[in-house]
Design an enzyme around this catalytic site. Structure first.
Site, PDB file in Angstrom:
ATOM      1  N   ARG A  26     103.061 -50.397  66.705  1.00  0.00           N
ATOM      2  CA  ARG A  26     102.117 -49.383  67.048  1.00  0.00           C
ATOM      3  C   ARG A  26     101.198 -49.788  68.493  1.00  0.00           C
ATOM      4  O   ARG A  26     101.533 -48.504  69.284  1.00  0.00           O
ATOM      5  CB  ARG A  26     101.497 -49.238  66.639  1.00  0.00           C
ATOM      6  CG  ARG A  26      99.416 -47.770  66.390  1.00  0.00           C
ATOM      7  CD  ARG A  26      99.468 -47.693  65.250  1.00  0.00           C
ATOM      8  NE  ARG A  26      98.682 -48.015  64.658  1.00  0.00           N
ATOM      9  CZ  ARG A  26      98.032 -49.543  63.991  1.00  0.00           C
ATOM     10  NH1 ARG A  26      97.455 -49.687  65.791  1.00  0.00           N
ATOM     11  NH2 ARG A  26      97.649 -50.040  63.329  1.00  0.00           N
ATOM     12  N   TYR A  40      99.948 -23.031  76.722  1.00  0.00           N
ATOM     13  CA  TYR A  40     100.716 -23.853  75.771  1.00  0.00           C
ATOM     14  C   TYR A  40      99.568 -22.904  75.094  1.00  0.00           C
ATOM     15  O   TYR A  40      99.253 -23.347  74.409  1.00  0.00           O
ATOM     16  CB  TYR A  40     100.997 -24.605  75.866  1.00  0.00           C
ATOM     17  CG  TYR A  40     102.003 -24.944  75.018  1.00  0.00           C
ATOM     18  CD1 TYR A  40     103.292 -24.132  74.795  1.00  0.00           C
ATOM     19  CD2 TYR A  40     101.899 -25.701  73.649  1.00  0.00           C
ATOM     20  CE1 TYR A  40     104.143 -24.826  73.406  1.00  0.00           C
ATOM     21  CE2 TYR A  40     102.181 -26.155  72.405  1.00  0.00           C
ATOM     22  CZ  TYR A  40     103.578 -25.230  72.519  1.00  0.00           C
ATOM     23  OH  TYR A  40     104.788 -25.695  71.684  1.00  0.00           O
ATOM     24  N   ASP A  86      99.215 -30.420  82.840  1.00  0.00           N
ATOM     25  CA  ASP A  86     100.667 -30.851  82.330  1.00  0.00           C
ATOM     26  C   ASP A  86     100.815 -29.456  82.873  1.00  0.00           C
ATOM     27  O   ASP A  86     101.299 -29.150  82.993  1.00  0.00           O
ATOM     28  CB  ASP A  86     100.059 -29.463  81.137  1.00  0.00           C
ATOM     29  CG  ASP A  86     100.729 -29.053  79.813  1.00  0.00           C
ATOM     30  OD1 ASP A  86     102.148 -29.207  79.984  1.00  0.00           O
ATOM     31  OD2 ASP A  86     100.979 -28.523  78.869  1.00  0.00           O
ATOM     32  N   LYS A 134     110.655 -31.375  76.309  1.00  0.00           N
ATOM     33  CA  LYS A 134     111.491 -30.203  77.608  1.00  0.00           C
ATOM     34  C   LYS A 134     112.666 -30.708  78.346  1.00  0.00           C
ATOM     35  O   LYS A 134     113.240 -31.485  78.072  1.00  0.00           O
ATOM     36  CB  LYS A 134     109.750 -29.280  77.805  1.00  0.00           C
ATOM     37  CG  LYS A 134     108.744 -28.618  76.897  1.00  0.00           C
ATOM     38  CD  LYS A 134     109.603 -28.194  75.325  1.00  0.00           C
ATOM     39  CE  LYS A 134     107.958 -28.221  74.941  1.00  0.00           C
ATOM     40  NZ  LYS A 134     107.271 -27.860  74.908  1.00  0.00           N
TER      41      LYS A 134
END
Ligand SMILES: *Cc1c(COP(=O)(O)O)cnc(C)c1O
Length: 384
Positions: A51, A103, A175, A200
Site C-alpha cells: 500500500r 467532468y 486536470d 484515458k
C-alpha cells in the site's frame, strides 16, 4: 532529475525506468506482492508493504513525474481517487474555485462528498480569467482547472490561473486528462498539482482504471504520499504495468489522435445537419489563441450539437454508428461516441448542464487512431 534534458518521445519510453536489478528484464516486472522480506528489523530494500510502495507502481510514479516535468508522482485506484487525495489536503472552511464545465464525476465528488465536510466549491466559467478573481477570498485554498473541459472543449488559460492562485495564496491543480503531457505540461505554466485519469490517454487501450497526481514541491509531495498511504486508494501492480506500457506509445498515439481529430472536426463543421462543433483547433474557438500558446496540438476530443437540438436525433446517431462504439470513457485507440446529457453528465442537474452548453443534442466523440476516412464515412452514414 536525470531525464529533464530529453525530448518528450524519449522520456515517455525511458524516464524513471531501469532494467530489473534481479534479472535485467527490460520491462519493469509486475511485482505481485503485498510485502517484502527484511534483512533485519528496519533493514529493507526501500519497500515494506505494497500500500505504501510497490516497485511496479514506483517505476510508473517516477516515469509520470518526469514526463509532466515534476518531481513526485503518485498513482491511485482511479482518477476520482486522485481527486479525492487533492481535496483531502484541505480543511473544513476552505474554499475551492472550480471550472464550471467539468467532468461529471468531479462535480459529484465535490458536491456530494466534500461539501458535507465543510469545504465550499464555487463553479465558475473560466474562459475569461478576470471573471475568476471575484470569487477569491481569505478562505480560498485551491483553484481546480480542467482544460480542455469535458465536454465543451473550453480552454482555460493555465498561466493566468496560476497568477490568480499565487496572489490568493492558493494551490492550482490542473486536470490534464484530455491534453496529456504530450500536448500540455501544466507544471511548466505555474500549476502546483497535475491530475490524470490514466484510464484515458495514458493507459490508452481501454483496459485499466487509474488516477495519477504529479507535484514539484517536496512539502506538497509529503502531504500527497501521506494521504495516499493513509486513505489507501492505491493502484495495483498489474495496472501500473499496463499504464507504463501505454505511456511508451503515448506520443505516437497522440499524433494520430490529433490528425484524425482535425479531419473529423472539419468534416462535422461542414455538415448541414450539424449546428455547432466544439474543438479548440478552430480559429473561431473563443480561446483558440490560448490553446495555441499552451498546447502543442488540439487532441482528439470533439463535441457537436445538431440543428433543431432534439434528444431523439442525438440518440439515433449514437445508435447508428458502426465503428464508433457507444460507450463512456475516452482516450483509447478505438473511437467512442457518447451522449453527455444522458451518460457522463447525467449527475449534473439539467439546468446546471445547459448553462454550460451540454444541451440535449450534444454528442461527444473520442476520436481513436483508426483510418480517418473510415471514421468520416461512419459518421456520414449515421448523420444521413
Ligand atoms: C474520466 C475522467 C476523470 C475521472 O477518472 P476515473 O479514472 O474515471 O476515476 C476525471 N477527469 C476527467 C477529465 C476524466 O475524463
Amino acid at each position: 532529475m536525470e531525464h529533464t534534458n530529453l525530448k518528450p518521445a524519449t522520456k515517455f519510453i525511458h524516464a524513471g525506468l531501469t532494467p530489473d536489478p534481479a534479472t535485467g528484464a527490460i520491462m519493469t516486472p509486475i511485482y505481485q506482492t503485498s510485502t517484502y522480506v527484511q534483512d533485519g528489523v528496519g533493514n529493507h530494500k526501500g519497500y515494506e508493504y505494497s500500500r505504501t510502495l510497490n516497485p511496479t507502481r514506483h517505476a510508473l510514479e517516477k516515469n509520470i513525474a518526469a514526463i509532466e516535468n515534476g518531481n513526485y508522482g503518485a498513482c491511485f485506484g482511479s482518477g476520482l481517487a486522485a481527486i479525492d487525495c487533492v481535496i483531502k489536503m484541505l480543511n473544513p472552511g476552505d474554499e475551492v474555485i472550480s471550472t464550471n464545465d467539468l467532468y461529471g464525476g468531479t462535480y459529484r465528488i465535490f458536491k456530494t462528498i466534500f461539501e458535507k465536510y465543510g469545504i465550499k466549491f464555487h463553479f465558475v466559467p473560466m474562459g475569461d480569467p478576470s471573471a475568476v478573481a471575484q470569487y477569491v477570498n481569505e478562505n480560498t485554498r485551491l483553484i481546480w482547472v480542467e482544460t480542455p473541459t469535458n465536454p465543451m472543449m473550453n480552454i482555460v488559460d493555465i498561466k493566468a490561473m496560476a497568477a490568480i492562485a499565487r496572489e490568493a495564496g492558493a494551490l492550482l491543480a490542473v486536470d490534464n486528462t484530455f491534453a496529456t503531457p504530450y500536448l500540455q505540461t501544466p507544471l511548466d505554466l505555474g500549476a502546483d498539482i497535475v491530475m490524470h485519469s490514466a484510464t484515458k490517454y495514458l493507459g490508452g487501450h481501454s483496459d485499466v482504471v487509474m488516477g495519477i497526481l504529479v507535484v514539484k514541491d517536496e512539502k506538497l509531495a509529503t502531504e500527497m504520499y501521506r494521504i495516499q498511504n493513509s486513505s489507501g486508494a492505491v493502484t495495483a501492480p498489474f495496472d501500473s504495468f499496463l499504464v507504463l506500457r501505454g505511456i511508451k506509445t503515448l506520443h505516437v498515439r497522440m499524433q494520430r489522435h490529433c490528425e484524425n481529430g482535425e479531419r473529423i472536426a472539419h468534416f462535422l463543421k461542414s455538415h448541414p445537419k450539424v449546428d455547432k462543433v466544439y474543438w479548440p483547433g478552430f480559429e473561431d474557438h473563443p480561446n483558440h489563441e490560448v490553446a495555441k500558446a499552451q498546447m502543442s496540438g488540439f487532441g482528439g476530443m470533439i463535441s457537436f450539437s445538431l440543428k433543431g437540438n432534439k434528444l431523439e436525433d442525438a440518440h439515433a446517431i449514437v445508435s447508428k454508428v458502426k465503428i464508433f462504439a457507444l460507450a463512456e470513457s475516452l482516450g483509447g485507440v478505438e473511437s467512442l461516441i457518447g451522449h453527455p446529457a444522458t451518460m457522463t453528465h447525467a449527475s449534473i442537474p439539467k439546468e446546471e448542464r445547459e448553462k454550460s452548453g451540454v444541451v440535449d443534442s450534444l454528442i461527444r466523440l473520442s476520436v481513436g487512431i483508426e483510418d480517418a476516412g473510415d471514421l468520416v464515412a461512419d459518421l456520414e452514414q449515421a448523420l444521413a
